[in-house]
Design a protein around this motif. Structure first.
Motif, PDB file in Angstrom:
ATOM      1  N   VAL A 227      40.034  23.391  26.700  1.00 36.58           N
ATOM      2  CA  VAL A 227      39.720  24.642  27.387  1.00 36.58           C
ATOM      3  C   VAL A 227      40.988  25.320  27.875  1.00 36.58           C
ATOM      4  CG1 VAL A 227      38.573  25.627  29.405  1.00 36.58           C
ATOM      5  CG2 VAL A 227      37.404  23.896  28.039  1.00 36.58           C
ATOM      6  N   ARG A 228      41.927  24.566  28.425  1.00 33.50           N
ATOM      7  CA  ARG A 228      43.165  25.172  28.909  1.00 33.50           C
ATOM      8  C   ARG A 228      43.990  25.749  27.753  1.00 33.50           C
ATOM      9  NH1 ARG A 228      45.082  25.147  33.613  1.00 33.50           N
ATOM     10  NH2 ARG A 228      47.264  24.981  32.959  1.00 33.50           N
ATOM     11  N   THR A 229      43.988  25.060  26.627  1.00 41.57           N
ATOM     12  CA  THR A 229      44.736  25.573  25.473  1.00 41.57           C
ATOM     13  C   THR A 229      44.092  26.845  24.929  1.00 41.57           C
ATOM     14  OG1 THR A 229      45.379  23.306  24.895  1.00 41.57           O
ATOM     15  CG2 THR A 229      45.654  24.987  23.194  1.00 41.57           C
ATOM     16  N   ALA A 230      42.772  26.870  24.889  1.00 36.02           N
ATOM     17  CA  ALA A 230      42.074  28.074  24.420  1.00 36.02           C
ATOM     18  C   ALA A 230      42.349  29.257  25.341  1.00 36.02           C
ATOM     19  CB  ALA A 230      40.573  27.800  24.350  1.00 36.02           C
ATOM     20  N   TYR A 231      42.325  29.015  26.640  1.00 33.80           N
ATOM     21  CA  TYR A 231      42.579  30.084  27.603  1.00 33.80           C
ATOM     22  C   TYR A 231      44.036  30.526  27.557  1.00 33.80           C
ATOM     23  CZ  TYR A 231      42.830  32.505  32.123  1.00 33.80           C
ATOM     24  OH  TYR A 231      43.025  33.433  33.121  1.00 33.80           O
ATOM     25  N   GLY A 232      44.951  29.591  27.348  1.00 31.17           N
ATOM     26  CA  GLY A 232      46.365  29.927  27.334  1.00 31.17           C
ATOM     27  C   GLY A 232      46.858  30.531  26.041  1.00 31.17           C
ATOM     28  N   SER A 233      46.040  30.468  24.982  1.00 26.12           N
ATOM     29  CA  SER A 233      46.469  30.993  23.684  1.00 26.12           C
ATOM     30  C   SER A 233      45.584  32.114  23.154  1.00 26.12           C
ATOM     31  CB  SER A 233      46.503  29.862  22.652  1.00 26.12           C
ATOM     32  OG  SER A 233      45.187  29.353  22.418  1.00 26.12           O
ATOM     33  N   GLY A 234      44.319  32.161  23.590  1.00 30.39           N
ATOM     34  CA  GLY A 234      43.396  33.175  23.081  1.00 30.39           C
ATOM     35  C   GLY A 234      42.895  32.873  21.683  1.00 30.39           C
ATOM     36  N   MET A 235      42.998  31.620  21.232  1.00 30.09           N
ATOM     37  CA  MET A 235      42.592  31.271  19.874  1.00 30.09           C
ATOM     38  C   MET A 235      41.083  31.149  19.744  1.00 30.09           C
ATOM     39  SD  MET A 235      45.549  28.430  19.080  1.00 30.09           S
ATOM     40  CE  MET A 235      44.941  28.042  17.442  1.00 30.09           C
ATOM     41  N   ARG A 236      40.585  31.386  18.529  1.00 29.22           N
ATOM     42  CA  ARG A 236      39.174  31.214  18.218  1.00 29.22           C
ATOM     43  C   ARG A 236      38.857  29.718  18.058  1.00 29.22           C
ATOM     44  NH1 ARG A 236      41.159  35.244  14.618  1.00 29.22           N
ATOM     45  NH2 ARG A 236      40.303  37.330  14.994  1.00 29.22           N
ATOM     46  N   TRP A 237      37.558  29.394  18.123  1.00 28.53           N
ATOM     47  CA  TRP A 237      37.154  27.996  17.982  1.00 28.53           C
ATOM     48  C   TRP A 237      37.598  27.414  16.643  1.00 28.53           C
ATOM     49  CZ3 TRP A 237      35.401  23.912  20.632  1.00 28.53           C
ATOM     50  CH2 TRP A 237      34.953  22.817  19.894  1.00 28.53           C
ATOM     51  N   HIS A 352      33.903  31.336  23.589  1.00 29.35           N
ATOM     52  CA  HIS A 352      34.641  32.500  23.096  1.00 29.35           C
ATOM     53  C   HIS A 352      35.076  33.409  24.237  1.00 29.35           C
ATOM     54  CE1 HIS A 352      35.975  34.776  19.613  1.00 29.35           C
ATOM     55  NE2 HIS A 352      35.544  35.885  20.185  1.00 29.35           N
ATOM     56  N   ASP A 353      34.399  33.310  25.382  1.00 29.37           N
ATOM     57  CA  ASP A 353      34.786  34.127  26.532  1.00 29.37           C
ATOM     58  C   ASP A 353      36.129  33.696  27.104  1.00 29.37           C
ATOM     59  OD1 ASP A 353      32.645  35.937  26.632  1.00 29.37           O
ATOM     60  OD2 ASP A 353      31.356  34.413  27.519  1.00 29.37           O
ATOM     61  N   LEU A 354      36.619  32.511  26.749  1.00 34.61           N
ATOM     62  CA  LEU A 354      37.980  32.128  27.129  1.00 34.61           C
ATOM     63  C   LEU A 354      38.974  33.073  26.460  1.00 34.61           C
ATOM     64  CD1 LEU A 354      37.677  28.246  26.731  1.00 34.61           C
ATOM     65  CD2 LEU A 354      37.797  29.512  28.893  1.00 34.61           C
ATOM     66  N   ARG A 355      38.678  33.463  25.237  1.00 36.11           N
ATOM     67  CA  ARG A 355      39.524  34.422  24.495  1.00 36.11           C
ATOM     68  C   ARG A 355      39.488  35.780  25.186  1.00 36.11           C
ATOM     69  NH1 ARG A 355      41.512  35.300  19.118  1.00 36.11           N
ATOM     70  NH2 ARG A 355      40.903  37.267  18.160  1.00 36.11           N
ATOM     71  N   SER A 357      38.790  36.364  28.322  1.00 33.89           N
ATOM     72  CA  SER A 357      39.454  36.233  29.626  1.00 33.89           C
ATOM     73  C   SER A 357      40.967  36.199  29.463  1.00 33.89           C
ATOM     74  CB  SER A 357      38.957  34.971  30.333  1.00 33.89           C
ATOM     75  OG  SER A 357      37.555  35.017  30.533  1.00 33.89           O
ATOM     76  N   HIS A 358      41.442  35.620  28.374  1.00 38.72           N
ATOM     77  CA  HIS A 358      42.865  35.609  28.043  1.00 38.72           C
ATOM     78  C   HIS A 358      43.378  37.043  27.905  1.00 38.72           C
ATOM     79  CE1 HIS A 358      46.566  34.203  26.000  1.00 38.72           C
ATOM     80  NE2 HIS A 358      46.356  35.201  25.152  1.00 38.72           N
ATOM     81  N   VAL A 359      42.612  37.879  27.209  1.00 38.26           N
ATOM     82  CA  VAL A 359      42.989  39.282  27.024  1.00 38.26           C
ATOM     83  C   VAL A 359      43.005  40.012  28.355  1.00 38.26           C
ATOM     84  CG1 VAL A 359      42.322  41.467  25.968  1.00 38.26           C
ATOM     85  CG2 VAL A 359      42.115  39.340  24.668  1.00 38.26           C
ATOM     86  N   ALA A 360      42.003  39.759  29.195  1.00 39.23           N
ATOM     87  CA  ALA A 360      41.907  40.442  30.483  1.00 39.23           C
ATOM     88  C   ALA A 360      43.153  40.205  31.326  1.00 39.23           C
ATOM     89  CB  ALA A 360      40.661  39.971  31.228  1.00 39.23           C
ATOM     90  N   VAL A 361      43.662  38.975  31.305  1.00 41.69           N
ATOM     91  CA  VAL A 361      44.874  38.658  32.077  1.00 41.69           C
ATOM     92  C   VAL A 361      46.067  39.443  31.537  1.00 41.69           C
ATOM     93  CG1 VAL A 361      46.538  36.835  32.581  1.00 41.69           C
ATOM     94  CG2 VAL A 361      44.108  36.389  32.829  1.00 41.69           C
ATOM     95  N   LEU A 362      46.203  39.498  30.213  1.00 38.60           N
ATOM     96  CA  LEU A 362      47.334  40.200  29.613  1.00 38.60           C
ATOM     97  C   LEU A 362      47.310  41.688  29.922  1.00 38.60           C
ATOM     98  CD1 LEU A 362      47.446  38.481  26.093  1.00 38.60           C
ATOM     99  CD2 LEU A 362      48.924  38.026  28.059  1.00 38.60           C
ATOM    100  N   LEU A 363      46.147  42.310  29.772  1.00 37.77           N
ATOM    101  CA  LEU A 363      46.050  43.750  30.004  1.00 37.77           C
ATOM    102  C   LEU A 363      46.179  44.097  31.484  1.00 37.77           C
ATOM    103  CD1 LEU A 363      43.258  44.830  27.475  1.00 37.77           C
ATOM    104  CD2 LEU A 363      45.742  44.971  27.230  1.00 37.77           C
ATOM    105  N   SER A 364      45.671  43.241  32.344  1.00 34.50           N
ATOM    106  CA  SER A 364      45.780  43.519  33.781  1.00 34.50           C
ATOM    107  C   SER A 364      47.228  43.437  34.250  1.00 34.50           C
ATOM    108  CB  SER A 364      44.920  42.535  34.577  1.00 34.50           C
ATOM    109  OG  SER A 364      45.432  41.218  34.472  1.00 34.50           O
ATOM    110  N   ASP A 365      48.077  42.728  33.474  1.00 32.68           N
ATOM    111  CA  ASP A 365      49.491  42.632  33.825  1.00 32.68           C
ATOM    112  C   ASP A 365      50.336  43.576  32.979  1.00 32.68           C
ATOM    113  OD1 ASP A 365      51.260  41.451  35.632  1.00 32.68           O
ATOM    114  OD2 ASP A 365      52.014  40.052  34.126  1.00 32.68           O
ATOM    115  N   ARG A 366      49.659  44.610  32.435  1.00 37.16           N
ATOM    116  CA  ARG A 366      50.322  45.754  31.797  1.00 37.16           C
ATOM    117  C   ARG A 366      50.929  45.453  30.424  1.00 37.16           C
ATOM    118  NH1 ARG A 366      52.156  45.359  36.841  1.00 37.16           N
ATOM    119  NH2 ARG A 366      54.315  44.958  36.263  1.00 37.16           N
ATOM    120  N   HIS A 367      50.464  44.414  29.735  1.00 36.07           N
ATOM    121  CA  HIS A 367      50.910  44.199  28.359  1.00 36.07           C
ATOM    122  C   HIS A 367      50.159  45.163  27.435  1.00 36.07           C
ATOM    123  CE1 HIS A 367      53.399  40.680  29.134  1.00 36.07           C
ATOM    124  NE2 HIS A 367      52.453  40.257  29.965  1.00 36.07           N
ATOM    125  N   SER A 368      50.813  45.603  26.375  1.00 32.96           N
ATOM    126  CA  SER A 368      50.259  46.644  25.517  1.00 32.96           C
ATOM    127  C   SER A 368      49.151  46.121  24.616  1.00 32.96           C
ATOM    128  CB  SER A 368      51.365  47.249  24.649  1.00 32.96           C
ATOM    129  OG  SER A 368      51.791  46.303  23.673  1.00 32.96           O
TER     130      SER A 368
END
Length: 427
Positions: A227-237, A352-355, A357-368
């Motif tokens: 779970v931590r790897t999926a959240y930290g990478s945004g990879m699919r199952w 799949h919601d880990l993916r 949530s991964h995106v949400a963190v990136l966009l909230s911190d202003r990544h393009s």
């Protein structure tokens, strides 16, 4: 699918061949049969039945054959057969072609199967609109429940129908003047309404704190690491479950990455239900940078003890980890997290919601969006924008703060003074 069955006499000698199928291909369709003296003729007729959506071929009379040869030739322009040929000729994976052919048979053929792709009467803005309205109230299985077809499913089916009719437009010579799907306005998401037990957003975003709480509710160390790897990478199952030790790398000091070069996929017609193949798209072959902390966790988990081809996440014996096996442990962890107040009771996240949530963190911190697109392996930035563009709205305050900082704009406290000076200057 129709079948060819040899018919024998009492001596066991084959006397004829029978083609047998259920009318329309449904389980409750009545059995239909036709008899032939030779196997080759039976096979030709079987293909005609299959191409016509498990119906009698147009112009065929039982026991007599084609009464009108012209109708027999015209059957290749019937949507069911035209669509099948269109899908067969596409440069796509066998599994993908199997999936879209199944979608055609389930959702397009019942309405358009016996329609002529050349006909402006059969395929028009009006007939496409009637089909769209029908799909909007069609119930499909979503997970363990039967619900109204989701908007994105209808968009996908409409795109499939449009691609088939486009071939009728661009073929040489053209079979029709234009594609009626181009004239259709698909309903907005909110035209469906919202059921009591679901959100208008099909994605369930979790905060970093909720992710941490959820991770703590897994009893297995391997599940916590997964779970931590999926959240930290945004990879699919399919991608993360195909990771081998050689895919986790540190090419230079201070840089850590996971390489996505393959994924588990369902197979069709093969002995094994799953096979290792390329990622979902060409852009899916990518390198994902991860934090030094996550890489160290993988090392502590036992990464360095694995052979280069060994799966990092497996079934306990080194083989593929089935999603169905992990799914029940996921549900138990979600239930425990809610019980302990670590996850809101109204959230029902999937793996799949880990993916997401991964995106949400990136966009909230202003990544393009471009950075997110490449990290997720989306073929087109439009896919990323359509799916996650709304999250940019939640980051607008951070973006404005960035502009304030780089442009040297005064803090809000002095804004009133500036407005006063401006008004005096204007006066």
């Amino acid at each position: 699918m129709a079948s060819v069955n040899p018919r024998t006499n009492k001596a066991g000698e084959i006397t004829s061949y029978q083609v047998k199928w259920r009318n329309g291909g449904s389980a409750d369709g009545g059995w239909q049969t036709e008899r032939f003296d030779d196997e080759d003729s039976a096979k030709v007729f079987k293909k005609a039945v299959d191409d016509n959506g498990q119906h009698w071929p147009p112009g065929w009379v039982k026991g007599r054959g084609y009464i009108n040869p012209a109708e027999a030739d015209d059957q290749r322009y019937l949507f069911a057969q035209f669509a099948r040929k269109s899908i067969e000729n596409r440069t796509a994976s066998k599994r993908y072609k199997h999936q879209i052919q199944r979608a055609v048979e389930m959702y397009l053929n019942p309405t358009f199967g016996t329609c002529d792709v050349r006909s402006a009467e059969h395929f028009s803005k009006a007939t496409i609109g009637v089909w769209v309205n029908k799909m909007m109230v069609t119930k499909v299985k979503r997970g363990s429940k039967v619900k109204i077809m989701a908007p994105e499913t209808l968009r996908g089916l409409h795109g499939l129908l449009s691609s088939i009719l486009k071939e009728a437009v661009i073929t040489e010579p053209p079979l029709r003047d234009r594609n009626p799907c181009d004239l259709t306005r698909l309903p907005r998401d909110d035209d469906w309404g919202i059921e009591d037990d679901e959100s208008s957003d099909v994605m369930e975003f979790m905060t970093p704190e909720e992710i941490a709480g959820l991770v703590s509710c897994f009893s297995r160390a391997s599940d916590r690491m997964l779970v931590r790897t999926a959240y930290g990478s945004g990879m699919r199952w399919g991608e993360i479950s195909a990771l081998a030790a050689r895919h986790a790398r540190s090419p230079q000091l201070g840089r850590y990455e996971l390489r996505v070069t393959r994924a588990w996929k369902r197979s069709t017609g093969d002995p094994e239900p799953y096979v290792m193949g390329p990622p979902k798209s060409r852009a899916g072959r990518r390198t994902i940078e991860i934090t030094s902390g996550l890489f160290q966790e993988l090392v502590d988990f036992g990464l360095v003890k694995l052979g280069k081809d060994d799966l990092i996440f497996h079934d306990g014996s080194g083989g593929r980890l089935p999603h169905s096996t992990f799914y029940y442990r996921w549900l138990n962890a979600v239930a425990k997290a809610k019980k302990e107040g670590l996850l809101p009771v109204w959230k029902f996240p999937t793996f799949h919601d880990l993916r997401h949530s991964h995106v949400a963190v990136l966009l909230s911190d202003r990544h393009s969006l471009t950075y997110v697109q490449r990290r997720l392996g989306h073929e087109s930035i439009k896919t990323t924008s359509d799916r996650y563009g709304h999250l940019l709205e939640t980051a607008h305050e951070a973006a404005l703060a960035t502009l304030d900082r780089v442009m040297g704009i005064p803090a809000p406290a002095s804004l009133s003074g500036a407005e006063g000076a401006l008004s005096r200057t204007s006066a």
